[in-house]
Design an enzyme around this catalytic site. Structure first.
Site, PDB file in Angstrom:
ATOM      1  CG  HIS A 362       0.231  -5.417   4.047  1.00 60.58           C
ATOM      2  ND1 HIS A 362       1.209  -5.991   3.214  1.00 60.58           N
ATOM      3  CD2 HIS A 362       0.060  -4.139   3.577  1.00 60.58           C
ATOM      4  CE1 HIS A 362       1.703  -4.982   2.288  1.00 60.58           C
ATOM      5  NE2 HIS A 362       1.014  -3.886   2.750  1.00 60.58           N
ATOM      6  CE  LYS A 550      10.824 -14.892   7.903  1.00 57.28           C
ATOM      7  NZ  LYS A 550       9.967 -14.794   6.887  1.00 57.28           N
ATOM      8  NE  ARG A 551       6.398  -7.713  11.968  1.00 57.57           N
ATOM      9  CZ  ARG A 551       5.069  -8.662  12.089  1.00 57.57           C
ATOM     10  NH1 ARG A 551       4.827  -8.755  13.252  1.00 57.57           N
ATOM     11  NH2 ARG A 551       4.650  -9.064  11.209  1.00 57.57           N
ATOM     12  CE  LYS A 556       6.825 -12.249  10.513  1.00 56.82           C
ATOM     13  NZ  LYS A 556       6.464 -12.137   9.107  1.00 56.82           N
ATOM     14  CB  THR A 658       9.705  -9.164   0.993  1.00 58.27           C
ATOM     15  OG1 THR A 658       9.674  -8.678   2.435  1.00 58.27           O
ATOM     16  CG2 THR A 658       8.308  -8.587   0.676  1.00 58.27           C
ATOM     17  CE  LYS A 662      13.474  -7.698   1.094  1.00 56.50           C
ATOM     18  NZ  LYS A 662      13.084  -7.095   2.290  1.00 56.50           N
TER      19      LYS A 662
END
Length: 813
Positions: A362, A550-551, A556, A658, A662
């Site tokens: 990952h 998200k985290r 990110k 992911t 969604k």
């Protein structure tokens, strides 16, 4: 949307069974119970039905054991009612009893068994294996407390204990009779009898690993698999009575406390040595305990059939899949058990382990791959280390020296190097399959992160693009839209997500578009109500709902999103004619306890929210909300309400993502870089139904390789716009709530903006403005949104699991 009830013959039958369960379980009548108790009884009733449905895999079947340190399973009641096809009966029965099913569902806590995408992926995979009839079982840790409960105080993330087991967990069953022993430390002793010799690990700390089993119910209830979670307990009571009698109660209980700490909390803070050792103990405990029970069951089921050749057939019936590097010790531990306890030859044991184990990577960034100091590892796991050391020695001895630059390839692929045990290399060497989780990610693994392994053994590598449980994240999470879809194309999409393609013919249907708008409006109001209740921030549902959940991590780039908001704010103040599309910017996610930069970005978001939301000059156009304690339950409110999906990691950094799947499934349009699964979303929906910006992966690589990026140049070049935003980090503009942001300034100036926030800034803001301008054409926007849903079936985890089953596990599905 509901299948024929399999558990209750009618609403009346449900009510009778529910009332009986109340008296049986709690010795109270239904009317005497509090809502939390009513939830507990209902969940216990459904769980008991699931256990009765459970059928062990028949001999000759092949079973998958999915090893993951996280299983972010989320609340289970609503999902299992859907999967059993009894939601309508239960809803009607609860209403007749005088309560609402939604109120009972709201009583369920999020199990603190995972944190981010890794754990949610594992949960989706379990759902899909059960839905497809695969004998697939999870193996993980039963954490007494979750990562932490996130609260915001003074704009800062504050970590509180996540006591998710406070009211019990009705889905689990303790299986004390299946407990096993796991040993840490001690010494390895060599024994010899003639020419035969063997080793034992003696002394040390012996732990009892106790399993708790949770049923995993497949859609339509056809298959019920199992998630096994391990808890650490003392192997035998070691109570210091003298210390207790002397009043030293802490000393009296110290041994038990030290042992139970292993399974106390998800991801203990590993900034210090004690935290790192605890983390390593967690990883070994769930690996060793899981393998011991798998081999015990296999020996019981097949020992008579195969006799002396038993273990050579392990991979014919057992697949052990490792989710990232946390279960990397599966390979050497399987060898240890086979060699030390089952008297299997060393070479044969390695062959068996490699044929049985597969590995999903990952992580694209080499510096993020898990490593352990050799001294720490060897002291805690001395016998296991001997197997790793011997495999590493043989790997080095047999490494092909006729290859160009073989020394460099060996240095990249050896397990032991530079005083460390490299867990990714351990995972690859012990696996017959290595897969990435998006087409782009797998390409990066092959070309960069694991390049030397790929060049040595390209046949090991394959791609399996991630997927999500469409039943939970559309069927459960978005009831209005899901009902509209069922009424329009039938409910076949719940078992076959590709049927969502049928929506394409309704993208311009006036009736369907109107109902889509109504469903989205309902979702937005539901989320706005939740945000008002939890944060006090009021959102206008007529605004665009722009979501990044998200985290928190630098790559990110939540920081880039914040800079966009500050840019819009500054431009509105400087030019009254500048009126961007009214937008509510919604953030949620946790930062790791020791990740100071990520926590500072959370503080920055809350400081910007404080400034923007309280400025009457802009707050009818711009609103900012941070939703604390992001979890599956709150995610199921956020995803349906979103209209813009922010997926803005720098290209080449995100393995897959992911949340992007969604959100698109729920009709949000992606604003993102050409990264991770965004690439495949773009290919599926077409460039007109997604908004891509920023550098591509090859451009990022060239920029870094050239060494000519200097963030300060961008800052100096535009001091009125971009430079001003950076200055506001430290000039007091945002300091009112909790102070300036010098460390973020340092990340940009001193560390030269590693995550390319300034480099992608203009492209990003321009893309956002173009996308929100498009929002003004409501029918065109609806067409694009519905098209995203129609194309999202590919991202069902059912499809992903079918590919795993076909290409890696060799199981019919």
């Amino acid at each position: 949307m509901q299948k024929k009830a399999q558990l209750f013959t009618s609403k009346e039958d449900f009510i009778n069974q529910y009332r009986e369960e109340c008296e049986s379980l709690l010795s109270k009548k239904y009317d005497e119970l509090q809502p939390q108790e009513r939830y507990y009884v209902l969940a216990s009733l459904i769980a008991s039905k699931a256990k009765n449905f459970k059928v062990d895999a028949k001999k000759g079947d092949k079973s998958v054991y999915y090893f993951s340190l996280e299983f972010l399973i989320g609340p289970l009641l609503d999902n299992y009612l859907l999967n059993f096809g009894i939601r309508d009966i239960v809803k009607e029965g609860c209403a007749e009893l005088g309560t609402t099913l939604d109120d009972l569902i709201a009583c369920e806590a999020d199990p603190g068994l995972g944190n981010g995408g890794l754990g949610r992926l594992a949960a989706c995979f379990l759902d899909s294996m059960a839905a497809l009839g695969i004998s697939g079982h999870g193996n993980g840790m039963r954490y007494r407390y979750g990562l932490f409960k996130q609260e915001i105080e003074g704009g800062r993330q504050v970590e509180k204990m996540d006591n998710w087991l406070e009211h019990g967990f009705p889905w689990e069953t303790r299986k004390n009779e299946s407990s096993v022993l796991v040993t840490f430390g001690g010494q390895v002793v060599r024994h010899q009898d003639g020419e035969r010799f063997w080793f034992t690990q003696e002394g040390g700390e012996v732990i009892k690993a106790v399993p708790y089993d949770v049923p995993i119910i497949g859609y339509e209830g056809k298959t019920v698999n199992n998630l096994r979670l391990w808890s650490a307990e003392p192997a035998e009571e070691n109570f210091d009575l003298d210390a207790f009698n002397a009043g030293d109660y802490a000393k009296a209980m110290k041994f038990r406390s030290d042992v139970e700490a292993i399974s106390q909390i998800l991801y203990p803070n590993d900034a210090g040595e004690h935290g790192r050792i605890l983390r390593l103990k967690q990883e070994y405990l769930f690996v060793s305990a899981g393998l011991q029970t798998i081999l015990r069951s296999f020996e019981k089921n097949y020992g008579e059939k195969y006799g002396d050749k038993l273990w050579e057939h392990l991979s014919d019936h057992v697949c052990i899949h490792t989710n990232d590097t946390h279960p990397a010790m599966c390979g050497p531990e399987l060898m240890r058990i086979l060699v030390d306890e089952k008297d299997v030859d060393f070479d044969l044991a390695f062959k068996i382990a490699r044929a049985t184990i597969s590995y999903t990577n990952h992580t694209v960034m080499p510096e993020a791959l898990e490593k352990w100091p050799i001294n720490t590892f060897r002291e805690l796991l001395p016998r296991l280390y001997m197997f790793i050391e011997e495999i590493d020695r043989r790997y080095r001895d047999t490494f092909p020296h006729d290859r160009d630059n073989w020394q460099e390839e060996l240095s990249q692929t050896a397990i032991l190097w530079d005083g460390q045990v490299r867990m990714a290399n351990l995972s690859v060497i012990f696996s017959h399959s290595v897969n990435g989780v998006s087409a782009l990610h797998t390409g990066i693994l092959e070309a960069s992160t694991l390049r030397s392994f790929y060049e040595l053994s390209p046949e090991l590598f394959n791609n399996k693009t991630n997927g999500i449980s469409h039943r939970r994240f559309l069927g459960n999470a978005n009831p209005k839209y899901a009902r509209l879809i069922c009424d329009t194309i039938g409910d076949g999409w719940l078992s076959d997500a590709t049927q969502l393609e049928k929506l394409e013919k309704y993208e311009e249907d006036p009736s369907f578009v109107e109902e889509f708008h109504k469903a989205k409006a309902w979702d937005k109001q539901r989320l706005a109500d939740y945000i008002k209740e939890t944060t006090g921030t009021a959102l206008d549902t007529n605004m665009v709902f722009d979501v990044q959940v998200k985290r928190f991590h630098a790559y990110k780039r939540q920081l880039l999103n914040v800079f966009k908001i500050l840019d819009l704010y500054n431009r509105m103040l400087a030019d009254s004619s500048f009126q961007p599309r009214p937008t509510a910017f919604i953030f949620s996610g946790k930062a790791a306890q020791s990740y100071d930069f990520a926590k500072e970005v959370i503080r920055l978001i809350n400081s910007v929210a404080d400034v923007v939301n309280n400025d009457a000059r802009v707050n009818q156009t711009l609103r900012v909300a941070f939703v604390p304690n992001f979890a599956v339950s709150s995610a199921q409110l956020v995803y349906p309400a979103a209209e813009i999906s922010e997926q803005i990691s720098w290209a080449g950094s995100e393995a897959s993502g992911t949340s992007n799947m969604k959100l698109m499934m729920n009709g949000a349009i992606t604003l993102g870089t050409y990264d991770g699964a965004n690439v495949e979303i773009c290919d599926l929906v077409g460039e007109e139904n997604i908004k891509i910006f920023g550098l591509r992966t090859e451009e990022v690589d060239a920029l870094r390789a050239g060494g000519n990026y200097w963030a300060r140049d961008l800052y100096d070049r535009d001091r009125q716009r971009l430079g001003r935003i950076v200055d506001e980090l430290v000039d007091g503009t945002l300091a009112h709530l909790s102070g300036n942001f010098n460390s973020i300034m340092d990340e940009l100036h001193v560390n030269n903006d590693h995550d390319l926030v300034l480099k992608d800034f203009y492209s990003y803001v321009d893309a956002w403005e173009e996308l929100t301008e498009f929002y003004g054409d409501r029918d065109a926007w609806a067409k694009a949104a519905i098209h995203n849903t129609a194309c999202s079936g590919y991202f069902s985890s059912d499809r992903t699991i079918r590919e795993y089953a076909r290409d890696i596990w060799h199981i019919d599905a």
